[in-house]
Enzyme design. Sequence first.
Site, PDB file in Angstrom:
ATOM      1  N   HIS A 163      -0.040  -9.694   0.251  1.00  0.00           N
ATOM      2  CA  HIS A 163       0.456  -8.197   0.225  1.00  0.00           C
ATOM      3  C   HIS A 163       1.520  -9.226   1.534  1.00  0.00           C
ATOM      4  O   HIS A 163       3.416  -9.002   1.347  1.00  0.00           O
ATOM      5  CB  HIS A 163       0.679  -7.202   0.394  1.00  0.00           C
ATOM      6  CG  HIS A 163       1.439  -5.881   0.509  1.00  0.00           C
ATOM      7  ND1 HIS A 163       2.358  -6.423  -1.325  1.00  0.00           N
ATOM      8  CD2 HIS A 163       1.802  -5.239   0.039  1.00  0.00           C
ATOM      9  CE1 HIS A 163       3.033  -5.255  -1.279  1.00  0.00           C
ATOM     10  NE2 HIS A 163       2.591  -4.421  -0.674  1.00  0.00           N
TER      11      HIS A 163
ATOM     12  N   PHE B 278       6.089  -1.224   8.158  1.00  0.00           N
ATOM     13  CA  PHE B 278       4.897  -0.903   7.266  1.00  0.00           C
ATOM     14  C   PHE B 278       6.041  -1.260   5.549  1.00  0.00           C
ATOM     15  O   PHE B 278       7.488  -0.867   5.000  1.00  0.00           O
ATOM     16  CB  PHE B 278       4.411  -0.648   6.629  1.00  0.00           C
ATOM     17  CG  PHE B 278       3.316  -0.133   8.200  1.00  0.00           C
ATOM     18  CD1 PHE B 278       2.081  -1.065   7.773  1.00  0.00           C
ATOM     19  CD2 PHE B 278       3.648   0.687   9.373  1.00  0.00           C
ATOM     20  CE1 PHE B 278       0.836  -0.557   8.609  1.00  0.00           C
ATOM     21  CE2 PHE B 278       2.478   0.802   9.742  1.00  0.00           C
ATOM     22  CZ  PHE B 278       1.211   0.029  10.011  1.00  0.00           C
TER      23      PHE B 278
ATOM     24  N   ASN C 191       6.408  -0.452   2.573  1.00  0.00           N
ATOM     25  CA  ASN C 191       7.395   0.796   1.638  1.00  0.00           C
ATOM     26  C   ASN C 191       8.759   1.211   2.642  1.00  0.00           C
ATOM     27  O   ASN C 191       9.494   1.277   1.647  1.00  0.00           O
ATOM     28  CB  ASN C 191       6.451   1.605   1.360  1.00  0.00           C
ATOM     29  CG  ASN C 191       5.368   1.067   0.439  1.00  0.00           C
ATOM     30  OD1 ASN C 191       5.152   0.241   0.216  1.00  0.00           O
ATOM     31  ND2 ASN C 191       4.895   1.824  -0.791  1.00  0.00           N
TER      32      ASN C 191
ATOM     33  N   ASN D  30       8.103  -2.083  -3.764  1.00  0.00           N
ATOM     34  CA  ASN D  30       7.929  -0.751  -3.420  1.00  0.00           C
ATOM     35  C   ASN D  30       9.320  -1.221  -1.883  1.00  0.00           C
ATOM     36  O   ASN D  30      10.292  -1.034  -1.477  1.00  0.00           O
ATOM     37  CB  ASN D  30       7.162  -0.220  -3.214  1.00  0.00           C
ATOM     38  CG  ASN D  30       7.047   1.100  -3.786  1.00  0.00           C
ATOM     39  OD1 ASN D  30       7.690   1.091  -5.149  1.00  0.00           O
ATOM     40  ND2 ASN D  30       5.811   0.777  -3.977  1.00  0.00           N
TER      41      ASN D  30
END
EC number: 3.1.1.29
Length: 250
Positions: A73, A118, A120, A166
């Site tokens: 990620h 972060f 999102n 996201n």
Amino acid sequence: MRLLSGASASRIPCPLLSLARARARCLPVPASATACRAASSSAAAAAGDGGALKPWLFVGLGNPGKVYQGTRHNVGFEMIDVIAEAEGISLSSMQFKAMVGKGRIGDAPIMLAKPQTFMNASGESVGQLVSYFKIPLNQVLVMYDDLDLPFAKLRLLPKGGHGGHNGVRSIINHLKQNRDFPRLRIGIGRPPGKMDPANFVLRPFNRKEQEELDFAFHRGLEAVRIMALEGFNKSATYVNTAQSSEMLNR
């Protein structure tokens, strides 16, 4: 993917990048990009009536903190680290919830950013950076992981939707639903078997994957250099040609 929380926002060197960074330090600016420097200088002169060239904003998406370092990620963060190392740019400033570094590729001013919100909530940072520095959206390149691309493959697009990512969804929301910014998608492949994608993206890479990813970072760095000096279309041509040649040579 659900918002992750609870990790430190400190930047810690990632062993995964060592080979890519070593290559990047020795990697020359493409010949075509070097030839473009005179044109870039001319453009700067043309903007000399009180105006100034707007920097390219290169944004890498990821999650801050050691626990997420080296995971799938976070390839957007890692791509930014490779660019920073190769171009001698320090991400030493915290602005609008992002680690930011400013520098140049040739005569082109650039800004590197790693949102620390972060994944999102990435748009909280990117939206403010774009607004404050008045950067045209066609000069905002967002780099992030993509489950739907084969591992270590790159796809450069001029605009588009969020594709279920996201972080990109958040950016679009904070740009008032404007999707007209380029993005560099970095393939991380699909999870094996019935593994939950939310767990898969937090897995580290094995040694073979790290080697493949180093080559992807090499191509990504070259693409960014060409984009800053010659524009999106030339960069997209490079990415497509480089990957086609690689497939033919296998």
